[in-house]
Design an enzyme around this catalytic site. Structure first.
Site, PDB file in Angstrom:
ATOM      1  N   GLU A  39       0.868  -1.008  -0.314  1.00 37.27           N
ATOM      2  CA  GLU A  39       0.041  -0.100   0.039  1.00 37.27           C
ATOM      3  C   GLU A  39       0.950   1.327  -0.135  1.00 37.27           C
ATOM      4  O   GLU A  39       1.814   1.188   0.965  1.00 37.27           O
ATOM      5  CB  GLU A  39      -0.958   0.050   1.162  1.00 37.27           C
ATOM      6  CG  GLU A  39      -2.034   0.708   1.274  1.00 37.27           C
ATOM      7  CD  GLU A  39      -2.736   0.589   2.687  1.00 37.27           C
ATOM      8  OE1 GLU A  39      -2.854  -0.358   3.346  1.00 37.27           O
ATOM      9  OE2 GLU A  39      -3.586   1.575   2.976  1.00 37.27           O
ATOM     10  N   ARG A 265       4.422 -13.047   9.665  1.00 39.86           N
ATOM     11  CA  ARG A 265       5.359 -11.753   9.335  1.00 39.86           C
ATOM     12  C   ARG A 265       6.519 -11.836  10.167  1.00 39.86           C
ATOM     13  O   ARG A 265       6.706 -12.231  11.309  1.00 39.86           O
ATOM     14  CB  ARG A 265       4.404 -10.638   9.660  1.00 39.86           C
ATOM     15  CG  ARG A 265       3.883 -10.483  11.024  1.00 39.86           C
ATOM     16  CD  ARG A 265       2.821  -9.293  11.171  1.00 39.86           C
ATOM     17  NE  ARG A 265       3.016  -7.663  10.870  1.00 39.86           N
ATOM     18  CZ  ARG A 265       2.593  -7.335   9.758  1.00 39.86           C
ATOM     19  NH1 ARG A 265       1.523  -7.545   9.185  1.00 39.86           N
ATOM     20  NH2 ARG A 265       2.794  -6.121   9.525  1.00 39.86           N
ATOM     21  N   LYS A 275       3.873   0.870  10.048  1.00 41.35           N
ATOM     22  CA  LYS A 275       4.035   2.085   9.119  1.00 41.35           C
ATOM     23  C   LYS A 275       3.177   3.092   9.830  1.00 41.35           C
ATOM     24  O   LYS A 275       3.974   4.300   9.822  1.00 41.35           O
ATOM     25  CB  LYS A 275       3.337   1.669   7.859  1.00 41.35           C
ATOM     26  CG  LYS A 275       4.167   0.963   6.783  1.00 41.35           C
ATOM     27  CD  LYS A 275       3.653   1.115   5.480  1.00 41.35           C
ATOM     28  CE  LYS A 275       2.537   0.221   5.106  1.00 41.35           C
ATOM     29  NZ  LYS A 275       2.232   0.221   3.825  1.00 41.35           N
TER      30      LYS A 275
HETATM   31  P1  ATP Z   1       0.143  -1.594   7.631  1.00 39.88           P
HETATM   32  O1  ATP Z   1       0.915  -1.580   8.734  1.00 39.88           O
HETATM   33  O2  ATP Z   1      -0.018  -0.207   7.065  1.00 39.88           O
HETATM   34  O3  ATP Z   1      -1.314  -2.462   7.447  1.00 39.88           O
HETATM   35  P2  ATP Z   1       1.655  -3.532   5.970  1.00 39.88           P
HETATM   36  O4  ATP Z   1       2.880  -3.574   6.963  1.00 39.88           O
HETATM   37  O5  ATP Z   1       0.725  -4.595   5.860  1.00 39.88           O
HETATM   38  O6  ATP Z   1       0.669  -2.387   6.146  1.00 39.88           O
HETATM   39  P3  ATP Z   1       1.586  -3.505   3.041  1.00 39.88           P
HETATM   40  O7  ATP Z   1       1.883  -2.269   2.352  1.00 39.88           O
HETATM   41  O8  ATP Z   1       0.114  -3.833   3.230  1.00 39.88           O
HETATM   42  O9  ATP Z   1       1.861  -2.896   4.263  1.00 39.88           O
HETATM   43  O10 ATP Z   1       2.338  -4.560   2.836  1.00 39.88           O
HETATM   44  C1  ATP Z   1       2.700  -5.028   1.690  1.00 39.88           C
HETATM   45  C2  ATP Z   1       3.065  -6.628   1.712  1.00 39.88           C
HETATM   46  O11 ATP Z   1       4.161  -6.890   2.692  1.00 39.88           O
HETATM   47  C3  ATP Z   1       1.841  -7.314   2.270  1.00 39.88           C
HETATM   48  O12 ATP Z   1       1.422  -8.500   1.500  1.00 39.88           O
HETATM   49  C4  ATP Z   1       2.356  -7.685   3.766  1.00 39.88           C
HETATM   50  O13 ATP Z   1       1.608  -8.936   4.131  1.00 39.88           O
HETATM   51  C5  ATP Z   1       3.566  -7.593   3.774  1.00 39.88           C
HETATM   52  N1  ATP Z   1       4.428  -7.436   5.045  1.00 39.88           N
HETATM   53  C6  ATP Z   1       4.198  -6.205   5.508  1.00 39.88           C
HETATM   54  N2  ATP Z   1       4.642  -6.231   6.864  1.00 39.88           N
HETATM   55  C7  ATP Z   1       5.316  -7.497   6.926  1.00 39.88           C
HETATM   56  C8  ATP Z   1       6.395  -8.162   7.719  1.00 39.88           C
HETATM   57  N3  ATP Z   1       6.603  -7.479   9.250  1.00 39.88           N
HETATM   58  N4  ATP Z   1       6.808  -9.511   7.560  1.00 39.88           N
HETATM   59  C9  ATP Z   1       6.350  -9.786   6.333  1.00 39.88           C
HETATM   60  N5  ATP Z   1       5.786  -9.504   5.405  1.00 39.88           N
HETATM   61  C10 ATP Z   1       5.145  -8.292   5.490  1.00 39.88           C
HETATM   62 MG    MG Z   2      -1.304  -4.233   4.951  1.00 41.07          MG
END
Ligand code: ATP
Ligand code: MG
Length: 564
Positions: A39, A265, A275
């Site tokens: 995002e 994650r 974020k």
């Molecule tokens: P927010 O914290 O704003 O919800 P997010 O960290 O999930 O956002 P996205 O931009 O939706 O951010 O993430 C993009 C991709 O990265 C998604 O498929 C998410 O599952 C993955 N992702 C985000 N954080 C992690 C993490 N800590 N470990 C592994 N994958 C991650």
């Molecule tokens: Mg997300």
């Protein structure tokens, strides 16, 4: 130099790769298609690196392709600057989406048409229940929800209202489109979830074309289906959303049927990967920006001197599992150190200089010595360093009254100066305050290059810089941004910020070869750690960031903590 070479793809096996292999073996899938769907509401961080390496890595290993798709369904939080930064960071990490760059917003018209399709089949309705009431009707984990009175509207009324929503007739928040599934479902995500909301906001890509936007839940699975994604890989928090995604795919005339798989994650001790919190750190000025070297963002890690190969190596080592866990900082630092050890050129730098005069060295004379660039890499060759009568050593490498286990320089003691000679400390010069300001030493000319022909041994080898050509530098030592392994666990996360995350040192001295260091190139300061020239540097002012220390200080700190 610390290079951005291509991914080292000797990847381990994990349950997702096993699923992909099984799908290929059984002929359920012929071309593997994955995607990384950020995002664009912030910068990518080390957690995203795990997801990027997984998605792009699988595509590479199985001869498929990986899309970069921006999930840009939330126009108020999104910004073109974030899109640009994300593209830059994915490329930096060593991956390439080729022509497969997509945006959920590319599909807004198709998604809208599918929403009408659901309405026509009696599977979606416009609800104008006020938000608070709607929330109350949703029920709880133990109690079923209640049907909204709007659930019984006719297809015609729903179509009319939805079209008027789209036409901009209603203010924000007054109506939503909901799927008609089951208000009594044990899975809250199936209790008539919202598919569209009214938002009169300009979108970075579609401008004013829309004033209703699909929810993430409605956009995500259908976007995968449009792109022919075979393995839709996401983190565990979306496991409970999968039945909804499957329901939508089942009821819509989509061109393909993606399957979702969830993995744990990345959580890293002492580190925040939300974020929202990273945004606060930047906006409240706790750090210098998204690329502050203390930030876990890819931009921050790059500025800190972490090579992309170290991130890939770290991700390979932690693997992919289905159970949440917290990765130790020591494991992260090991991966960085191991990678840099192979590729970083060695240089000499003195952080807290102490002057040392070699009394039997002729005034005005210099010797040119040969120094090894990287003992781990013979192809890195050697360089010349100039040695003379006055040099600087690390203040910490001398003690006037050394305790038993201190093996470095002390009065009367002989040590080796790296690549140079054996020296013996003859006299300690102090200022009026009693502070040591200079050491008077002698050297043994027979030990040139650092070995004594008589086989005599010394207990320590010290690094040094020559007074004649040393270059002044500033050095920024970074420590953990947060003071506890689980920041925010006891309240406001900002209260857990460490006051010692940055130690800025001035008056450091580095060998002249470092005057031509490049931003982004990481070197090892011998016996100290890995350092990288900061973009704040100018030709007159060198600034180095510590990427990581040489020793595993974290394992030690933690052992002490545990022992307490
Ligand atoms: P927010 O914290 O704003 O919800 P997010 O960290 O999930 O956002 P996205 O931009 O939706 O951010 O993430 C993009 C991709 O990265 C998604 O498929 C998410 O599952 C993955 N992702 C985000 N954080 C992690 C993490 N800590 N470990 C592994 N994958 C991650
Ligand atoms: Mg997300």
């Amino acid at each position: 130099m610390a290079s951005t070479d291509t991914p080292d793809s000797e990847a381990g096996r994990d349950f997702i790769r096993d699923i992909v292999q099984a799908d290929l073996d059984a002929g359920r899938v012929t071309d593997v298609v994955t995607r990384f769907p950020p995002e664009p509401n912030g910068y990518l961080h080390i957690g995203h690196a795990k997801s990027i390496c997984l998605n792009f890595g699988i595509a590479q290993e199985f001869g498929g392709r990986c899309h970069l798709r921006f999930d840009d369904t939330n126009p108020t939080k999104e910004d073109q600057a974030f899109l640009d930064a994300i593209e830059r960071d994915v490329r930096w990490l060593g991956f390439d989406w080729g022509k497969h760059l997509y945006h959920a917003s590319d599909y807004f018209q198709q998604l809208y048409d599918w929403a009408e399709h659901l309405i026509e089949k009696g599977l979606a309705y416009v609800d104008d229940t006020p938000p608070a009431e709607m929330r109350a009707q949703r029920g709880t984990l133990t109690e079923p929800g209640q049907n909204s009175p709007c659930r019984y509207r006719s297809v015609e009324v729903n179509l009319d209202l939805f079209r008027r929503m789209r036409a901009g007739e209603f203010p924000n928040g007054t109506r939503v489109l909901r799927a008609k599934i089951d208000m009594a479902s044990g899975n809250m995500n199936l209790r008539d979830p919202v598919l569209y909301r009214i938002l009169h906001a300009k979108h970075p890509r579609t401008g004013d074309a829309w004033c209703i936007y699909p929810t993430y839940d409605f956009a995500h699975g259908q976007s995968d289906a449009i792109e022919g994604v075979t393995h839709s890989i996401c983190t565990l928090e979306f496991e409970d959303h999968r039945p909804l995604y499957d329901w939508l795919i089942q009821h819509l005339p989509v061109p393909s049927q993606p399957h979702q798989y969830e993995f744990a994650r990345l959580n890293l001790a002492y580190t925040v990967l939300s974020k929202r919190v990273l945004m606060r750190l930047v906006h409240e000025g706790h750090v210098a920006g998204w690329d502050d070297p203390r930030m876990p963002t890819l931009a921050g890690l790059r500025r800190r001197g972490v090579p992309p190969a170290a991130l890939r190596e770290f991700v390979r080592r932690i693997g992919v599992a289905k159970a949440n866990s917290v990765v130790d900082i020591a494991q992260w630092e090991h991966a960085v150190r191991d990678t840099l050890n192979r590729i970083a050129p060695r240089r000499m730098a003195v952080l807290r200089p102490l002057k040392l005069v070699i009394e039997n060295w002729p005034e005005g004379e210099t010797a040119t010595l040969e120094a090894v660039n990287n003992p781990e890499d013979p192809t890195a060759g050697t360089r010349e360093v100039a040695f003379g009568r006055e040099i600087f050593i690390e203040r910490d490498d001398f003690m006037e009254n050394p305790p038993r286990k201190f093996f470095r320089l002390a009065p009367g003691r002989e040590v080796r100066l790296r690549y140079a000679y054996f020296i013996t400390c003859r006299e300690v010069v102090k200022d009026a305050a009693g502070q040591v300001v200079e050491l008077r030493c002698t050297y043994d000319p027979a030990t040139r290059g650092g070995d004594a022909p008589d086989g005599r041994r010394v207990q320590a080898t010290l690094h040094w810089v020559a007074a004649a050509d040393a270059v002044p530098a500033e050095v920024r030592l970074y420590n953990q941004l947060f003071a506890r392994p689980d920041p925010g666990a006891d309240g406001d996360v900002m209260a857990d910020l460490s006051p010692e995350s940055l130690e800025a040192m001035t008056g450091c001295l580095v060998e002249p070869a470092l005057a031509s260091a490049q931003v982004g190139e990481t070197v090892q300061f011998e016996r100290i750690g890995y350092f990288c020239l900061d973009p704040d540097s100018t030709p007159e002012r060198l600034v180095f960031n510590r990427t990581v220390g040489l020793r595993d200080t974290w394992a030690k700190v933690q052992a002490t903590e545990r022992a307490r």
